[in-house]
Design a protein around this motif. Structure first.
Motif, PDB file in Angstrom:
ATOM      1  N   ALA A   1       0.813  -1.207  -0.176  1.00 42.07           N
ATOM      2  CA  ALA A   1      -0.003  -0.112   0.109  1.00 42.07           C
ATOM      3  C   ALA A   1       0.695   1.273   0.178  1.00 42.07           C
ATOM      4  O   ALA A   1       2.105   1.343   0.365  1.00 42.07           O
ATOM      5  CB  ALA A   1      -0.947   0.086   1.115  1.00 42.07           C
ATOM      6  N   ARG A   2       0.280   2.352  -0.382  1.00 43.72           N
ATOM      7  CA  ARG A   2       1.274   3.690  -0.652  1.00 43.72           C
ATOM      8  C   ARG A   2       1.394   4.163   0.982  1.00 43.72           C
ATOM      9  O   ARG A   2       0.636   3.854   1.984  1.00 43.72           O
ATOM     10  CB  ARG A   2       0.428   4.794  -1.083  1.00 43.72           C
ATOM     11  N   GLN A   3       2.704   4.506   1.158  1.00 45.06           N
ATOM     12  CA  GLN A   3       2.906   5.318   2.518  1.00 45.06           C
ATOM     13  C   GLN A   3       2.152   6.543   2.364  1.00 45.06           C
ATOM     14  O   GLN A   3       2.646   7.660   1.509  1.00 45.06           O
ATOM     15  CB  GLN A   3       4.489   5.572   2.669  1.00 45.06           C
ATOM     16  N   THR A   4       1.124   6.957   3.186  1.00 41.31           N
ATOM     17  CA  THR A   4       0.596   8.164   3.086  1.00 41.31           C
ATOM     18  C   THR A   4       0.677   9.056   4.266  1.00 41.31           C
ATOM     19  O   THR A   4       0.059  10.122   4.141  1.00 41.31           O
ATOM     20  CB  THR A   4      -1.110   7.719   3.093  1.00 41.31           C
ATOM     21  N   SER A   5       1.844   9.042   5.106  1.00 44.35           N
ATOM     22  CA  SER A   5       1.699   9.714   6.246  1.00 44.35           C
ATOM     23  C   SER A   5       3.458   9.906   6.603  1.00 44.35           C
ATOM     24  O   SER A   5       4.064   8.919   6.465  1.00 44.35           O
ATOM     25  CB  SER A   5       1.089   9.240   7.626  1.00 44.35           C
ATOM     26  N   THR A   6       3.936  10.945   6.993  1.00 49.42           N
ATOM     27  CA  THR A   6       5.227  11.325   7.343  1.00 49.42           C
ATOM     28  C   THR A   6       5.744  10.114   8.537  1.00 49.42           C
ATOM     29  O   THR A   6       6.597   9.578   8.488  1.00 49.42           O
ATOM     30  CB  THR A   6       5.564  12.550   7.673  1.00 49.42           C
ATOM     31  N   ARG A   7       4.816  10.521   9.707  1.00 49.39           N
ATOM     32  CA  ARG A   7       5.168   9.218  10.688  1.00 49.39           C
ATOM     33  C   ARG A   7       4.068   8.316  10.584  1.00 49.39           C
ATOM     34  O   ARG A   7       2.635   8.756  10.543  1.00 49.39           O
ATOM     35  CB  ARG A   7       5.118  10.245  12.045  1.00 49.39           C
TER      36      ARG A   7
ATOM     37  N   SER B   1       8.610   1.828  11.352  1.00 46.46           N
ATOM     38  CA  SER B   1       7.987   3.100  11.861  1.00 46.46           C
ATOM     39  C   SER B   1       8.875   4.243  11.608  1.00 46.46           C
ATOM     40  O   SER B   1       9.995   4.024  11.408  1.00 46.46           O
ATOM     41  CB  SER B   1       7.727   2.954  13.493  1.00 46.46           C
ATOM     42  N   THR B   2       8.298   5.474  11.624  1.00 39.93           N
ATOM     43  CA  THR B   2       9.133   6.655  11.592  1.00 39.93           C
ATOM     44  C   THR B   2       8.682   7.454  12.819  1.00 39.93           C
ATOM     45  O   THR B   2       7.618   7.910  13.062  1.00 39.93           O
ATOM     46  CB  THR B   2       8.827   7.119  10.188  1.00 39.93           C
ATOM     47  N   ALA B   3       9.772   8.259  13.110  1.00 40.04           N
ATOM     48  CA  ALA B   3       9.850   9.157  14.199  1.00 40.04           C
ATOM     49  C   ALA B   3       9.900  10.265  13.698  1.00 40.04           C
ATOM     50  O   ALA B   3       9.716  11.618  14.173  1.00 40.04           O
ATOM     51  CB  ALA B   3      10.720   8.868  15.231  1.00 40.04           C
ATOM     52  N   ASN B   4      10.473  10.459  12.394  1.00 33.84           N
ATOM     53  CA  ASN B   4      10.656  11.706  11.658  1.00 33.84           C
ATOM     54  C   ASN B   4      10.344  11.427  10.063  1.00 33.84           C
ATOM     55  O   ASN B   4      10.048  10.305   9.765  1.00 33.84           O
ATOM     56  CB  ASN B   4      12.130  12.585  12.037  1.00 33.84           C
ATOM     57  N   ASN B   5      10.808  12.587   9.336  1.00 32.13           N
ATOM     58  CA  ASN B   5      10.760  12.266   7.888  1.00 32.13           C
ATOM     59  C   ASN B   5      11.892  11.832   7.275  1.00 32.13           C
ATOM     60  O   ASN B   5      12.072  11.528   5.991  1.00 32.13           O
ATOM     61  CB  ASN B   5      10.493  13.676   7.321  1.00 32.13           C
ATOM     62  N   VAL B   6      13.150  11.243   8.045  1.00 34.24           N
ATOM     63  CA  VAL B   6      14.163  10.950   7.300  1.00 34.24           C
ATOM     64  C   VAL B   6      14.739   9.322   7.542  1.00 34.24           C
ATOM     65  O   VAL B   6      15.898   9.041   7.080  1.00 34.24           O
ATOM     66  CB  VAL B   6      15.336  11.961   7.933  1.00 34.24           C
ATOM     67  N   THR B   7      14.286   8.706   8.651  1.00 32.46           N
ATOM     68  CA  THR B   7      14.827   7.541   8.970  1.00 32.46           C
ATOM     69  C   THR B   7      13.514   6.675   9.303  1.00 32.46           C
ATOM     70  O   THR B   7      12.666   6.944   9.684  1.00 32.46           O
ATOM     71  CB  THR B   7      15.505   7.528  10.302  1.00 32.46           C
ATOM     72  N   TYR B   8      13.696   5.322   8.893  1.00 31.99           N
ATOM     73  CA  TYR B   8      13.044   4.167   8.989  1.00 31.99           C
ATOM     74  C   TYR B   8      13.643   3.292   9.979  1.00 31.99           C
ATOM     75  O   TYR B   8      14.945   3.023  10.073  1.00 31.99           O
ATOM     76  CB  TYR B   8      12.534   3.432   7.865  1.00 31.99           C
TER      77      TYR B   8
ATOM     78  N   ALA C   1      -2.121  13.118  11.766  1.00 34.49           N
ATOM     79  CA  ALA C   1      -2.790  12.250  10.751  1.00 34.49           C
ATOM     80  C   ALA C   1      -4.282  12.463  10.602  1.00 34.49           C
ATOM     81  O   ALA C   1      -4.896  12.536  11.733  1.00 34.49           O
ATOM     82  CB  ALA C   1      -2.149  11.095  10.417  1.00 34.49           C
ATOM     83  N   ARG C   2      -4.995  12.342   9.408  1.00 43.32           N
ATOM     84  CA  ARG C   2      -6.341  12.150   9.336  1.00 43.32           C
ATOM     85  C   ARG C   2      -6.933  13.834   9.821  1.00 43.32           C
ATOM     86  O   ARG C   2      -8.210  13.755  10.189  1.00 43.32           O
ATOM     87  CB  ARG C   2      -6.985  11.332  10.174  1.00 43.32           C
ATOM     88  N   ASN C   3      -6.230  14.698   9.744  1.00 38.94           N
ATOM     89  CA  ASN C   3      -6.589  16.273   9.931  1.00 38.94           C
ATOM     90  C   ASN C   3      -6.993  17.011   8.850  1.00 38.94           C
ATOM     91  O   ASN C   3      -6.009  17.801   8.737  1.00 38.94           O
ATOM     92  CB  ASN C   3      -5.599  16.890  11.025  1.00 38.94           C
TER      93      ASN C   3
END
Length: 560
Positions: A404-410, A475-482, A555-557
């Motif tokens: 599925a698409r990644q749809t959220s930064t975190r 999981s992601t805690a930010n936009n740069v690291t998995y 998210a969902r906002n």
């Protein structure tokens, strides 16, 4: 033989408006990989807006999203759901950016039309122009079989336009215009009507007719940091076209804005006659190095007064616009809203959710819901090709990968997996996937000692975990690291962090037009193994969206 976890990275070298505004919202409204949007408003279908986006090699192809309030978008249907519609996906398309390019969606006389382009190996002399129709966009099976339009220009990004006299025209990149016959597929000789303002790659044309003028809206400057939207108009559809003196009318090039690569847009009106536009954008900042979700779709208001040129509001993470339609999720469709969390149990009698996608057309026997002896699971049967494939890989070789698409930064994504490999090369797990050359995997398997360009990190699986399912999570805690971890499904407290990886790995490179997918896979890595993997408790939870350099929203906002 010992059974291991491993975290594997596959990577190639990386190369203002004039009217009062009275509502606020955040971008992107179609988060995650949703490039090249085209949208239309259909009052006859319960005042519903419809948008389509590019899918390249993903299948099902060309999602159709529906909304009544411009912010809550639901997957209404998918257009390409039968392998016979586009059989070339598994035979000819060898480049990772081949396949189904930008589409245009239009409504005319009770029928929705979607026209697109098929690109194979960068050969723009052989671009095919397929189109599809439906009277019920809320059912995937209601979309027609493919028909083809002749393509005299040989170019991409087709647009359809119905003139007042009933004639139908097609504009393509270049920028060319032809008259077409939708019944026979015939087209007249291509006429180059405008070359933009001098920027490279004039493409993504859309034609609108207002106040006796034909307006030609295009993207130019390439789809990277110089991307922009320009416009011209003429009293005759074949020109000559007058370029607007204030071009470009939409761009973030040369700025320090977080939203970059803004372009390839489409304009449409709401029930109150207000104008809006949808464009692609990248959440990268001008450094343009880390943007794993790739090209996403952003909404902006526009002013288009009689006899005047349109004025488009610059794209930002926080926007102000005309009064939006009342917020509602009372929208029909086959899938969820794009900003929802998703949890799948694969119960007996259920089918694979339509929003899950494959890389090229899948082999159906590789994905079985609730097989005998394993109720509540998705059985993944391995193929010899792994996600990358050897140098000899061909599209017809196929891979077992569902996503599925990644749809959220975190976000948090996890599956439970039951998998007991016994032969060298057997492997199954989860992947953050951009292309077959850029992906990050966490897997269980029996691994040999063959050298790889990017050696995996391996760890022994505790014996106490071996007789039950194992939870694999990213999981992601930010936009740069998995961050990748694993645990015994019986004991969440047993979780072990197994590795981290930079999101730059899945930004650009061999996937310049797409964005990341998150999913599960199985492979024998060229061996003769047959061990199947059983997936359960698939769960994707959006946490937060980054809308500026240091600003996140839950998210969902998206209800303003």
């Amino acid at each position: 033989m010992k059974t291991f976890f491993r975290v594997l990275v596959a990577l190639l070298p990386l190369v203002s408006t004039t009217r009062a505004l009275n509502s606020t919202y955040t971008n992107p409204v179609l988060p995650g990989w949703h490039s090249d949007p085209s949208c239309t408003f259909v009052p006859e279908l319960d005042n519903t807006f419809f948008c389509v986006t590019s899918t390249f090699l993903a299948f099902p192809g060309i999602p159709v999203y529906a909304s009544k309030d411009l912010l809550n978008w639901r997957l209404a249907s998918s257009i390409i759901t039968r392998s016979e519609q586009i059989p070339l996906l598994n035979t000819d398309y060898s480049r990772q950016s081949d396949g189904v390019f930008a589409a245009t969606i239009r409504y005319h006389d009770g029928i929705l039309y979607v026209i697109t382009a098929l690109v194979n190996g960068g050969d723009f002399t052989a671009v095919k122009i397929p189109f599809f129709t439906t009277t019920d966009p809320f059912k995937s099976e209601a979309w027609s079989d493919v028909k083809y339009i002749e393509n005299p220009s040989g170019d991409i990004d087709p647009d359809t336009f119905w003139d007042d006299d009933g004639k139908v025209y097609m504009a393509t990149a270049g920028v060319h215009v032809v008259s077409i016959d939708l019944e026979t597929g015939a087209a007249t000789e291509a006429v180059r009507v405008w070359n933009g303002t001098g920027g490279p790659f004039p493409e993504g044309p859309h034609v609108y007719k207002r106040d006796g003028y034909y307006y030609l809206l295009i993207g130019e400057g390439g789809t990277e940091l110089n991307h922009s939207v320009t416009i011209a108009r003429s009293r005759d559809i074949y020109g000559p076209y007058e370029s607007y003196a204030a071009n470009p009318i939409l761009t973030n090039r040369g700025t320090d804005q977080y939203m970059q690569t803004v372009g390839h847009c489409d304009l449409f009106q709401d029930a109150n006659g207000n104008w809006w536009g949808m464009a692609l954008a990248t959440r990268s900042g001008p450094d343009w190095t880390i943007y794993p979700m790739g090209r996403e779709s952003v909404l902006f208001p526009a002013t288009w007064n009689k006899g005047e040129w349109p004025i488009l509001q610059p794209v930002r993470g926080k926007m102000e616009g005309w009064q939006l339609p009342p917020p509602t999720r009372d929208v029909r469709g086959v899938g969820p809203f794009v900003d929802e969390s998703n949890s799948y149990e694969f119960e007996p009698g259920s089918t694979i959710p339509e929003q899950l996608v494959y890389w090229r057309t899948p082999v159906p026997s590789s994905y079985i819901v609730s097989p005998p002896g394993h109720p509540g699971t998705l059985q993944l049967s391995p193929l010899k090709s792994n996600l990358t494939g050897p140098a000899s890989f061909r599209p017809s070789d196929d891979i077992t990968f569902i996503s599925a698409r990644q749809t959220s930064t975190r976000f948090n994504f996890s599956i439970d997996i039951s998998f007991s490999p016994t032969k060298a090369g057997e492997e199954a797990g989860i992947s953050i996937f951009l292309t077959q050359f850029q992906h990050i995997d966490l897997s269980i398997g029996v691994f040999g000692d063959a050298p790889t360009p990017h050696p995996p990190v391996t760890a022994n699986i505790p014996k106490s975990w071996m007789n039950g399912t194992i939870t694999l999570q990213v999981s992601t805690a930010n936009n740069v690291t998995y961050e990748f971890s694993a645990a015994s499904s019986r004991d969440v407290g047993s979780a072990k962090i197994l590795g981290t990886a930079s999101a730059r790995i899945v930004s650009g490179g061999t996937g310049p037009f797409t964005g990341t997918l998150v999913g599960a896979y199985a492979t024998t890595n060229g061996g003769n193994g047959t061990t199947k993997a059983y997936i359960s408790r698939w769960k994707y939870t959006p946490v937060a969206q980054q809308i500026d350099f240091d600003e996140y929203v839950p998210a969902r906002n998206y209800s303003g």
